[in-house]
Design a protein around this motif. Structure first.
Motif, PDB file in Angstrom:
ATOM      1  N   VAL A  35      -1.688   1.014   2.011  1.00 30.93           N
ATOM      2  CA  VAL A  35      -1.145   0.433   0.787  1.00 30.93           C
ATOM      3  C   VAL A  35      -1.170   1.494  -0.301  1.00 30.93           C
ATOM      4  N   ILE A  93       2.692  -2.736  -6.022  1.00 29.60           N
ATOM      5  CA  ILE A  93       1.964  -2.639  -4.758  1.00 29.60           C
ATOM      6  C   ILE A  93       2.979  -2.531  -3.628  1.00 29.60           C
ATOM      7  N   PHE A  94       2.726  -1.559  -2.730  1.00 31.02           N
ATOM      8  CA  PHE A  94       3.635  -1.313  -1.619  1.00 31.02           C
ATOM      9  C   PHE A  94       2.843  -1.160  -0.327  1.00 31.02           C
ATOM     10  N   GLY A  95       3.480  -1.506   0.790  1.00 36.72           N
ATOM     11  CA  GLY A  95       2.901  -1.229   2.104  1.00 36.72           C
ATOM     12  C   GLY A  95       2.262  -2.419   2.762  1.00 36.72           C
ATOM     13  N   GLY A  96       1.301  -2.140   3.623  1.00 37.81           N
ATOM     14  CA  GLY A  96       0.605  -3.200   4.341  1.00 37.81           C
ATOM     15  C   GLY A  96       1.430  -3.805   5.456  1.00 37.81           C
ATOM     16  N   ILE A 113      -3.860  -5.242   1.463  1.00 39.67           N
ATOM     17  CA  ILE A 113      -3.086  -5.950   0.438  1.00 39.67           C
ATOM     18  C   ILE A 113      -4.011  -6.818  -0.414  1.00 39.67           C
ATOM     19  N   ASN A 130       5.705  -6.391  -5.918  1.00 36.69           N
ATOM     20  CA  ASN A 130       4.820  -6.598  -4.774  1.00 36.69           C
ATOM     21  C   ASN A 130       5.694  -6.561  -3.529  1.00 36.69           C
ATOM     22  N   THR A 132       5.084  -5.908  -0.021  1.00 40.87           N
ATOM     23  CA  THR A 132       4.024  -5.727   0.974  1.00 40.87           C
ATOM     24  C   THR A 132       4.259  -6.600   2.196  1.00 40.87           C
TER      25      THR A 132
END
Length: 170
Positions: A35, A93-96, A113, A130, A132
């Motif tokens: 993340v 927030i990015f990823g996960g 996350i 967000n 994610t």
């Protein structure tokens, strides 16, 4: 003066690091189950980002920015210490992401996350983006001068994805 992100220096953010440049920079990173949290100070037009692999440090002696609880707290602390006000901050927030076939990766991604969300909520920093979860990895581009971000979702991550814009500025 017109803002041109193509004229800004670029920085590739590796896993386990955070970066808060003194001048406008385009930060790029590539995420799977990891993340990244980007913070942007709207008043001072300054941004920074972290990239962490795991949610919680297993014990204080191993507390590094590889872990979301350390990395995100450090990112917030650096902004506050540099005279940013929480009311001027926004988070992205990015990823996960994780493939359904790897349960261990799914658990890590979900906890990464949750860790980021909980720390930002505790710090009372609003989340403007967000992006994610899911099964696709992400290539992130974050302009620290404007606070704008671009997300490319990819089926699989390749070694060449680690700096997808190499050559564009040469």
């Amino acid at each position: 003066m017109v803002h041109n992100p193509e004229m800004l220096p670029g920085y590739l953010l590796q896993p386990g690091f955070l970066f808060i440049p003194d001048e406008g920079t385009v930060i790029s990173t590539v995420l799977g189950s990891c993340v990244a949290v980007a913070l942007f100070d709207r008043k001072n037009q300054k941004g920074g980002m972290n990239h962490f692999l795991y949610p919680q440090a297993p014990d204080p002696s191993r507390a590094t920015t590889l872990y979301g609880n350390v990395s995100t707290a450090a990112l917030i602390h650096c902004f506050i210490k540099s005279h940013s006000q929480k009311v001027d901050l926004e988070a992205m927030i990015f990823g996960g992401a994780s493939p359904p076939s790897i349960p261990e990766a799914q658990a890590i991604a979900k906890n990464n996350i949750s860790t980021a969300l909980a720390l930002l909520q505790k710090a009372e920093i609003p989340i403007s983006v967000n992006d994610t979860g899911g099964t696709k990895g992400r290539k992130i581009i974050f302009d620290t001068l404007s606070g704008e971000s671009v997300v490319y979702r990819v089926e699989r991550l390749r070694s060449g994805d680690w700096y997808p814009y190499k050559g564009m500025r040469e």
